[in-house]
Design a protein around this motif. Structure first.
Motif, PDB file in Angstrom:
ATOM      1  N   ARG A 128     -56.311  34.605  71.891  1.00  0.00           N
ATOM      2  CA  ARG A 128     -57.415  33.768  71.424  1.00  0.00           C
ATOM      3  C   ARG A 128     -56.872  32.364  71.166  1.00  0.00           C
ATOM      4  NH1 ARG A 128     -60.717  36.459  66.738  1.00  0.00           N
ATOM      5  NH2 ARG A 128     -62.207  34.834  67.314  1.00  0.00           N
ATOM      6  N   LEU A 129     -57.613  31.534  70.453  1.00  0.00           N
ATOM      7  CA  LEU A 129     -57.263  30.120  70.296  1.00  0.00           C
ATOM      8  C   LEU A 129     -57.225  29.707  68.834  1.00  0.00           C
ATOM      9  CD1 LEU A 129     -59.763  28.778  72.991  1.00  0.00           C
ATOM     10  CD2 LEU A 129     -57.277  29.036  73.307  1.00  0.00           C
ATOM     11  N   LEU A 130     -56.192  28.954  68.466  1.00  0.00           N
ATOM     12  CA  LEU A 130     -56.132  28.308  67.152  1.00  0.00           C
ATOM     13  C   LEU A 130     -56.445  26.834  67.354  1.00  0.00           C
ATOM     14  CD1 LEU A 130     -55.371  28.763  64.114  1.00  0.00           C
ATOM     15  CD2 LEU A 130     -53.122  27.856  64.706  1.00  0.00           C
ATOM     16  N   VAL A 131     -57.441  26.343  66.625  1.00  0.00           N
ATOM     17  CA  VAL A 131     -57.880  24.948  66.771  1.00  0.00           C
ATOM     18  C   VAL A 131     -58.121  24.333  65.393  1.00  0.00           C
ATOM     19  CG1 VAL A 131     -59.002  25.428  68.983  1.00  0.00           C
ATOM     20  CG2 VAL A 131     -60.336  25.583  66.874  1.00  0.00           C
ATOM     21  N   LYS A 132     -58.208  23.014  65.361  1.00  0.00           N
ATOM     22  CA  LYS A 132     -58.658  22.351  64.146  1.00  0.00           C
ATOM     23  C   LYS A 132     -60.158  22.588  63.998  1.00  0.00           C
ATOM     24  CE  LYS A 132     -55.291  18.587  63.763  1.00  0.00           C
ATOM     25  NZ  LYS A 132     -55.124  17.109  63.734  1.00  0.00           N
ATOM     26  N   ASP A 181     -43.502  25.630  66.585  1.00  0.00           N
ATOM     27  CA  ASP A 181     -43.537  24.416  67.402  1.00  0.00           C
ATOM     28  C   ASP A 181     -44.910  24.247  68.056  1.00  0.00           C
ATOM     29  OD1 ASP A 181     -42.380  22.120  68.550  1.00  0.00           O
ATOM     30  OD2 ASP A 181     -41.834  23.198  70.369  1.00  0.00           O
ATOM     31  N   SER A 182     -45.468  25.347  68.560  1.00  0.00           N
ATOM     32  CA  SER A 182     -46.800  25.290  69.186  1.00  0.00           C
ATOM     33  C   SER A 182     -47.872  24.932  68.158  1.00  0.00           C
ATOM     34  CB  SER A 182     -47.123  26.630  69.843  1.00  0.00           C
ATOM     35  OG  SER A 182     -46.165  26.959  70.833  1.00  0.00           O
ATOM     36  N   LEU A 183     -47.747  25.485  66.957  1.00  0.00           N
ATOM     37  CA  LEU A 183     -48.687  25.154  65.887  1.00  0.00           C
ATOM     38  C   LEU A 183     -48.631  23.667  65.545  1.00  0.00           C
ATOM     39  CD1 LEU A 183     -50.632  25.829  63.548  1.00  0.00           C
ATOM     40  CD2 LEU A 183     -48.627  26.458  62.187  1.00  0.00           C
ATOM     41  N   LEU A 184     -47.423  23.121  65.495  1.00  0.00           N
ATOM     42  CA  LEU A 184     -47.261  21.697  65.181  1.00  0.00           C
ATOM     43  C   LEU A 184     -47.960  20.814  66.209  1.00  0.00           C
ATOM     44  CD1 LEU A 184     -43.545  21.520  63.961  1.00  0.00           C
ATOM     45  CD2 LEU A 184     -45.604  21.042  62.607  1.00  0.00           C
ATOM     46  N   MET A 185     -48.009  21.253  67.461  1.00  0.00           N
ATOM     47  CA  MET A 185     -48.696  20.469  68.490  1.00  0.00           C
ATOM     48  C   MET A 185     -50.176  20.312  68.166  1.00  0.00           C
ATOM     49  SD  MET A 185     -47.080  21.723  72.098  1.00  0.00           S
ATOM     50  CE  MET A 185     -45.321  22.035  72.286  1.00  0.00           C
ATOM     51  N   VAL A 186     -50.785  21.388  67.639  1.00  0.00           N
ATOM     52  CA  VAL A 186     -52.198  21.320  67.259  1.00  0.00           C
ATOM     53  C   VAL A 186     -52.363  20.485  65.992  1.00  0.00           C
ATOM     54  CG1 VAL A 186     -54.205  22.666  66.501  1.00  0.00           C
ATOM     55  CG2 VAL A 186     -52.772  23.499  68.372  1.00  0.00           C
ATOM     56  N   GLU A 187     -51.526  20.762  64.995  1.00  0.00           N
ATOM     57  CA  GLU A 187     -51.635  20.015  63.741  1.00  0.00           C
ATOM     58  C   GLU A 187     -51.399  18.528  63.948  1.00  0.00           C
ATOM     59  OE1 GLU A 187     -50.343  23.237  60.321  1.00  0.00           O
ATOM     60  OE2 GLU A 187     -48.729  22.205  61.418  1.00  0.00           O
ATOM     61  N   GLY A 188     -50.495  18.186  64.881  1.00  0.00           N
ATOM     62  CA  GLY A 188     -50.170  16.788  65.127  1.00  0.00           C
ATOM     63  C   GLY A 188     -51.044  16.115  66.164  1.00  0.00           C
ATOM     64  N   ALA A 193     -55.686  23.003  71.327  1.00  0.00           N
ATOM     65  CA  ALA A 193     -55.711  24.427  70.965  1.00  0.00           C
ATOM     66  C   ALA A 193     -54.356  25.059  71.224  1.00  0.00           C
ATOM     67  CB  ALA A 193     -56.796  25.149  71.759  1.00  0.00           C
ATOM     68  N   PHE A 194     -54.112  26.166  70.543  1.00  0.00           N
ATOM     69  CA  PHE A 194     -52.902  26.961  70.705  1.00  0.00           C
ATOM     70  C   PHE A 194     -53.342  28.355  71.118  1.00  0.00           C
ATOM     71  CE2 PHE A 194     -49.299  29.105  68.004  1.00  0.00           C
ATOM     72  CZ  PHE A 194     -48.704  29.585  69.156  1.00  0.00           C
ATOM     73  N   ALA A 195     -53.010  28.756  72.344  1.00  0.00           N
ATOM     74  CA  ALA A 195     -53.382  30.073  72.866  1.00  0.00           C
ATOM     75  C   ALA A 195     -52.276  31.072  72.571  1.00  0.00           C
ATOM     76  CB  ALA A 195     -53.632  29.987  74.371  1.00  0.00           C
ATOM     77  N   MET A 196     -52.608  32.130  71.838  1.00  0.00           N
ATOM     78  CA  MET A 196     -51.598  33.106  71.414  1.00  0.00           C
ATOM     79  C   MET A 196     -52.305  34.380  70.972  1.00  0.00           C
ATOM     80  SD  MET A 196     -48.522  34.039  71.043  1.00  0.00           S
ATOM     81  CE  MET A 196     -48.038  32.574  71.969  1.00  0.00           C
ATOM     82  N   SER A 208     -49.991  28.060  57.015  1.00  0.00           N
ATOM     83  CA  SER A 208     -49.893  26.656  57.402  1.00  0.00           C
ATOM     84  C   SER A 208     -50.051  25.748  56.179  1.00  0.00           C
ATOM     85  CB  SER A 208     -50.957  26.315  58.443  1.00  0.00           C
ATOM     86  OG  SER A 208     -52.253  26.404  57.878  1.00  0.00           O
ATOM     87  N   LYS A 209     -49.816  24.456  56.382  1.00  0.00           N
ATOM     88  CA  LYS A 209     -49.928  23.485  55.284  1.00  0.00           C
ATOM     89  C   LYS A 209     -51.343  23.413  54.751  1.00  0.00           C
ATOM     90  CE  LYS A 209     -46.330  20.612  57.390  1.00  0.00           C
ATOM     91  NZ  LYS A 209     -46.044  19.327  58.078  1.00  0.00           N
ATOM     92  N   ASP A 210     -52.333  23.546  55.639  1.00  0.00           N
ATOM     93  CA  ASP A 210     -53.736  23.416  55.233  1.00  0.00           C
ATOM     94  C   ASP A 210     -54.571  24.441  56.000  1.00  0.00           C
ATOM     95  OD1 ASP A 210     -56.198  22.621  54.337  1.00  0.00           O
ATOM     96  OD2 ASP A 210     -56.210  20.683  55.396  1.00  0.00           O
ATOM     97  N   PRO A 211     -54.587  25.700  55.530  1.00  0.00           N
ATOM     98  CA  PRO A 211     -55.298  26.757  56.250  1.00  0.00           C
ATOM     99  C   PRO A 211     -56.774  26.450  56.509  1.00  0.00           C
ATOM    100  CG  PRO A 211     -53.895  27.704  54.558  1.00  0.00           C
ATOM    101  CD  PRO A 211     -53.882  26.218  54.342  1.00  0.00           C
ATOM    102  N   ALA A 212     -57.407  25.763  55.595  1.00  0.00           N
ATOM    103  CA  ALA A 212     -58.836  25.477  55.738  1.00  0.00           C
ATOM    104  C   ALA A 212     -59.133  24.536  56.896  1.00  0.00           C
ATOM    105  CB  ALA A 212     -59.389  24.889  54.436  1.00  0.00           C
TER     106      ALA A 212
END
Length: 294
Positions: A128-132, A181-188, A193-196, A208-212
């Motif tokens: 699935r995808l992790l996004v802001k 590292d992949s998470l940082l790409m989304v946060e930064g 998105a991060f597919a995992m 993460s620093k800010d789960p919300a």
């Protein structure tokens, strides 16, 4: 004739070396040492949560298997070393004998089965995808022409690349060296998105620093099993590993461990993932199968 003799000797040496590495219990007995792998950011399976070493569901499975090994080889004081591995190097380090067991967040599939063996499946997940939350991304169609992160050496990187090509989405796939590292790409903002695997995304979000500010979205592209990984052609060690996991299942300890890591607050932020056991896992606790994903 001389060249042929050298070649034959080399082949024999390689064959003996491979055989020695495959006989894990003999290797452990002779060296009085077992080396197990851990992951640094595969929450809640195997991850670092402080100075005390790796913790997680897969770490607890590893510890149960180590206890079974100690009993089998009659070495209660067996030296046990832990080594961090990544998605990229976990298989080579197992095959060459550097590590003896890898229980992390590794998908059991047919391609990997050509190089290594797998124990009984202990979890099921899908990409699935992790996004802001501010990204506007709800599913894969929203990623057309955009940059999407995944992690080097994972099945997810292959899955998302294939999906993009099959659906003419023209995604720009970038690969992190590990999940953090992949998470940082989304946060930064370097990736939308991060597919995992969805469970890893929930774990990364929770810690993460800010789960919300993050959300897990999108349909699950496939269902894949996780399993502990060991060397091929070593039936004695596979029997021991499978027996250790079977013992946890039949005693009820497996379900207790599941509740501990997926239905209770976990370190370091005491966040509860609140993820009930999937139907696939429930079924496999009865079947005790090591069937791979295709």
């Amino acid at each position: 004739m001389k060249l042929r003799a050298v070649s034959t000797a080399s082949l024999l040496f390689c064959s003996l070396l491979a055989s020695a590495q495959a006989d894990t219990l003999s290797k452990i007995t002779d060296s009085n040492r077992m080396t197990v792998a851990y992951r640094e950011s595969s929450v809640p399976f195997s991850y670092l949560a402080g100075a005390g070493g790796a913790v997680g569901f897969s770490v607890d499975l590893t510890n149960a298997i180590v206890d079974a090994v100690k009993k089998k080889v009659n070495k209660p004081n067996l030296e046990v070393a832990s080594m961090p591995v990544t998605s990229q190097n976990r298989i080579p380090l197992l095959v060459n004998g550097t590590i003896d067991l890898e229980c992390g967040s590794t998908t059991n599939n047919s391609t990997r089965g050509q190089e290594v063996a797998f124990a009984i499946n202990h979890f099921y997940t899908g990409t699935r995808l992790l996004v802001k939350t501010t990204s506007g991304v709800k599913n894969y169609a929203d990623l057309k022409g955009k940059t999407v992160a995944s992690t080097t050496g994972t099945t997810n990187a292959q899955v998302i690349r294939k999906y993009s090509a099959s659906n003419n989405l023209d995604m720009n796939i970038v690969l992190g060296k590990d999940h953090d590292d992949s998470l940082l790409m989304v946060e930064g903002g370097r990736a939308v998105a991060f597919a995992m695997d969805d469970i890893l995304l929930f774990g990364l979000k929770a810690n993460s620093k800010d789960p919300a500010s993050l959300d897990v979205v999108g349909d699950s592209l496939q269902v894949e099993p996780y399993a502990c990984m060991l060397r091929k052609d070593d039936p004695a060690f596979k029997t021991l590993v499978d027996s250790a996991i079977t013992g946890l299942v039949k005693s009820g300890e497996f379900e207790k461990l599941y509740t501990k890591w997926f239905m209770s607050p976990i370190a370091p932020k005491n966040i509860n993932l609140n993820l009930p056991m999937s139907p696939q896992l429930r079924d496999n606790l009865k079947a005790l199968s090591d069937k791979p994903a295709m």
